[in-house]
Write a protein that holds these residues in place. Structure first.
Motif, short mmCIF file in Angstrom:
data_model
loop_
_atom_site.label_atom_id
_atom_site.label_comp_id
_atom_site.label_asym_id
_atom_site.label_seq_id
_atom_site.Cartn_x
_atom_site.Cartn_y
_atom_site.Cartn_z
N SER A 101 12.82 4.92 -6.99
CA SER A 101 12.27 5.71 -5.88
C SER A 101 12.12 4.81 -4.66
O SER A 101 11.89 3.60 -4.78
N ILE A 102 12.24 5.42 -3.49
CA ILE A 102 12.06 4.69 -2.23
C ILE A 102 10.76 5.14 -1.61
O ILE A 102 10.61 6.31 -1.22
N GLY A 103 9.81 4.25 -1.55
CA GLY A 103 8.50 4.61 -1.01
C GLY A 103 7.84 3.43 -0.34
O GLY A 103 8.27 2.27 -0.48
N PHE A 104 6.78 3.73 0.39
CA PHE A 104 6.01 2.71 1.11
C PHE A 104 4.53 3.00 0.90
O PHE A 104 4.06 4.12 1.16
N ASN A 105 3.83 2.01 0.40
CA ASN A 105 2.41 2.17 0.09
C ASN A 105 1.54 1.63 1.22
O ASN A 105 1.93 0.72 1.96
#
Length: 779
Positions: free
Chosen positions: A453-457
């Motif tokens: 998955s491509i995500g930013f926290n």
């Protein structure tokens, strides 16, 4: 120099009776001042002229028009003192006139040529002003002169004016700039003048009947005018044609490209003053750095017929276009039938179309070829190199226009990619590159594919919305107006057809027209009703009218006229909806372009994800944080910068909309909203929707709030929070808004925002309570 009394009022009508006479006294006073002030050798010119005037003229001496040529030497001295040193009589249209009367008595040959041609060849022109308009124009000039001299008040009336006419043999406009110098005219009141304040004068001049009021308060019979007017006439047709091309480039609006480019073509014809010469704009556009077909944007279409997709395959076109771009040369032939077919085999297609004279001019922007300007005549007409040279001033504006077209083409391609295929931006490209590399690595190593998955926290969200005020109501109003007109025109047509068709069906159609008119007058149409009405107008009645036209030949012309009006997308029955659509597009385009430019600037400070949405306005989401750019240190100062930018950008939008307002066909306004959420959230890329979305229950609540606050009301009232010219900041906790307050104060102290702010509580929304807002006026 020429000595001829020429009365220019003969074709204008509406004479103005004033007490005026020729006098050299004001010019003598001018010479005395110049003798004292001038320190160059020109002082000798003024001194010599002054001696001649003082020798022949006594103070307060009036000179009749019949005797003016007794003072020919003095007139020559005026020409010598007032004309540019390097100007010659054959290049300068200059003359002397009776004071405040359109009577010329002395001037250069060129001036008389311009004036006499327009005066004697009056029937060859379609003049754009009526005698009444000329009369009003002269009155405005007279009172402007009087108020300036006697009340020291300068009304906003120009003493230089542009006069235009359309040559009936060519259909092309000609523009003349007329400069009237009244410095050598004195005006005196014969009686005591009434006391008038500046405010009174401004009120009179701004009022529709202001001139009538001035004529009553200050009748022209109260004044006497003595002196000489100096007239300068210039043919500025070429300048106007070039300026019009520049104007089209700067003021083009969405949906009006065809009309804009047609205006450019007409300006080129005006520039060469030949309606039989035709033009084409052929832009060079590229996809993946390879030439591809553009689209016809104006002109005769000859170049697109010869080089377009109907004639050449994409591969052949690319070969020809790239070969030409690599070695762009001009081509000119007064008669392509006389050219060598062996040397120019490609001329065969132009010959087959009936072209005679042909010129192909490469157009350059920033040293790169951006297209071709084509110029041709059909059989029986021709042009020479002299005509080609007239185009020189227009090449740079044409280049800029073609570059704009290329930029728009590229932006359209880019927008399609972003809209339909990806939500990738440079700030997050690295994450997609990384995931793609992992996928490629696993594939080459024959490993199981990762479900990555491509995500930013822990990113900080920023949300803003600019909404077009009352857009739904405006749409309904425009739709009702257009549909009402459509029904009226249909009813009128049906009533006229009664004498040709006695069937019961026509009575049923008329009954339905009246029924729908009644529904329109009662209130707004719901979606179902509007669809049913459109079916009635576009399908049921159209089929019936076509049937009547076939069976009743005498009614065919009447029906055809109605159907043509209805079938035209630019017709009268669409004007309100089109005007609204153009206005909304202009607003959205201006806002979108502004944020596109601002997005690039923000990336220079710190990479952030910036996504815009087009609704009835523009919304944006910005996400910023360390996870967006792991290789660059992130600090609280980046948040502060973005908060200040968010406030400043909204104030800029308000000012931008005020500047745009006069150009909007429908006067619309926008509202500005910011939702403050000073806590981090997590976002991830959803492949099914090709966009980033929030993650987790708490974060989803943030998304839910954004969707519900656009029309929120102030608690205990029916007033919408968002208002034109105001900026609204919505928040939950006081500590959230406190981060913005220093920047609000800064903008107040710098005169961007009003000093007063409104602290408001908002109504409860579904699943939401406790919302608050800060609202402030943008100055």
């Amino acid at each position: 120099m020429k000595k001829t009394i020429l009365d220019l009022s003969e074709s204008k009508g509406c004479p103005i009776e004033v007490d005026s006479a020729i006098s050299f006294v004001p010019f003598i006073e001018y010479l005395r001042r110049k003798v004292k002030e001038e320190n160059t050798v020109k002082a000798f010119l003024y001194k010599n002229a002054l001696q001649e005037f003082e020798a022949q003229i006594s103070d307060e001496e009036d000179i009749s028009l019949d005797n003016i040529y007794k003072f020919e030497l003095l007139l020559e001295h005026m020409y010598a003192c007032l004309s540019p040193t390097l100007a010659t009589e054959d290049t300068l249209a200059w003359g002397l006139c009776f004071p405040v009367q359109p009577i010329t008595f002395y001037g250069t040959d060129l001036m008389y040529h311009l004036l006499e041609t327009k005066n004697h060849d009056h029937n060859a022109y379609v003049i754009s002003k009526t005698p009444e308009e000329h009369y009003k124009e002269r009155l405005q000039l007279l009172y402007s002169f009087i108020l300036k001299k006697l009340y020291n008040f300068q009304p906003p009336v120009k003493t230089h004016q542009f006069h235009t006419g359309i040559k009936t043999d060519t259909g092309l406009q000609e523009f003349f700039h007329v400069q009237i110098n009244t410095d050598f005219i004195d005006v005196k009141a014969k009686e005591e003048l009434p006391q008038l304040t500046i405010r009174e004068l401004q009120q009179y001049l701004s009022d529709e009947s202001g001139l009538d009021t001035l004529q009553h308060l200050l009748p022209l019979s109260l004044f006497e005018f003595r002196g000489i007017s100096v007239l300068t006439v210039s043919d500025v047709t070429a300048l106007h044609a070039v300026e019009n091309i520049k104007k089209v480039r700067l003021t083009r609006s969405p949906g009006a490209e065809e009309a804009s480019y047609a205006e450019v073509i007409q300006s080129l014809k005006t520039l060469v003053q030949n309606n039989n010469i035709h033009f084409d704009l052929f832009p060079f556009v590229k996809v993946n750095n390879k030439m591809v077909y553009g689209y016809v944007k104006g002109g005769s279409g000859v170049l697109f017929s010869v080089w377009g997709e109907q004639t050449l395959s994409p591969e052949t076109f690319q070969q020809y276009a790239e070969g030409y771009a690599a070695n762009p040369n001009s081509f000119y032939s007064p008669d392509i039938l006389a050219e060598s077919k062996e040397m120019f085999p490609w001329l065969d297609k132009f010959i087959a179309l009936g072209v005679r004279s042909l010129a192909l001019i490469p157009v350059f922007y920033d040293h790169a070829v951006v297209g071709v300007l084509g110029m041709h005549t059909w059989s029986g007409e021709a042009f020479d190199e002299t005509t080609l040279s007239l185009l020189e001033p227009a090449l740079n504006p044409i280049a800029q226009l073609l570059q704009v077209y290329i930029d728009e083409f590229n932006l359209e391609i880019e927008n399609i990619i972003k809209e339909k295929y990806t939500s990738i931006q440079p700030s997050v490209q690295w994450k997609f590159n990384e995931a793609a590399w992992h996928h490629l690595h696993d594939k080459k190593k024959h490993l199981p594919a990762r479900n990555e998955s491509i995500g930013f926290n822990n990113v900080y969200p920023f949300y803003g919305a600019i909404d077009i005020r009352n857009s739904t109501a405006e749409r309904n109003s425009a739709s009702k107006a257009d549909l009402g007109l459509h029904l009226s025109m249909l009813e009128e047509t049906l009533l006229s057809l009664r004498s040709h068709d006695q069937s019961s069906l026509i009575e049923e159609m008329l009954f339905n027209c009246k029924k729908w008119n009644g529904i329109l007058k009662e209130g707004e149409l719901n979606t179902t009703e509007e669809n049913n009405l459109n079916i009635f107008l576009k399908e049921e009645t159209t089929e019936y009218l076509r049937h009547v036209a076939q069976t009743q030949p005498r009614a065919k012309e009447m029906i055809q006229k109605y159907l043509e009006i209805m079938s035209s997308g630019n017709g009268e029955v669409y004007k309100n909806r089109q005007a609204l659509e153009v206005s909304m597009q202009m607003i959205n385009t201006a806002i979108n372009n502004y944020f596109e430019a601002e997005k690039e600037k923000l990336q220079l400070t710190y990479p952030c994800y910036f996504e815009k949405f087009r609704t009835d306005g523009v919304e944006y989401d910005i996400y910023i944080g360390q996870s967006i750019a792991p290789d660059r240190p992130f600090s609280n100062f980046h948040l502060k910068n973005l908060r200040l930018w968010q406030l400043s950008s909204m104030t800029h939008v308000v000012k931008m909309m005020k500047q745009l307002l006069p150009d909007l066909p429908v006067k619309l306004s926008t509202t500005q909203l910011i939702f403050i959420h000073n806590h981090t959230i997590d976002i991830s890329f959803r492949a099914d929707e090709r966009k980033f979305d929030v993650e987790g229950a708490y974060n989803i609540r943030y998304q839910m709030i954004k969707k519900r606050i656009d029309k929120v009301l102030i608690r205990g009232s029916q007033e919408r929070l968002t208002q034109p010219d105001k900026l609204a900041l919505i928040y939950f906790n006081r500590r959230d808004i406190e981060d913005y307050l220093p920047f609000v104060k800064y903008l107040q102290e710098t005169g961007v925002l009003h000093a007063d702010t409104e602290d408001l509580e908002l109504e409860d929304l579904q699943g939401l309570s406790g919302l608050k807002a800060l609202r402030v006026l943008v100055l």
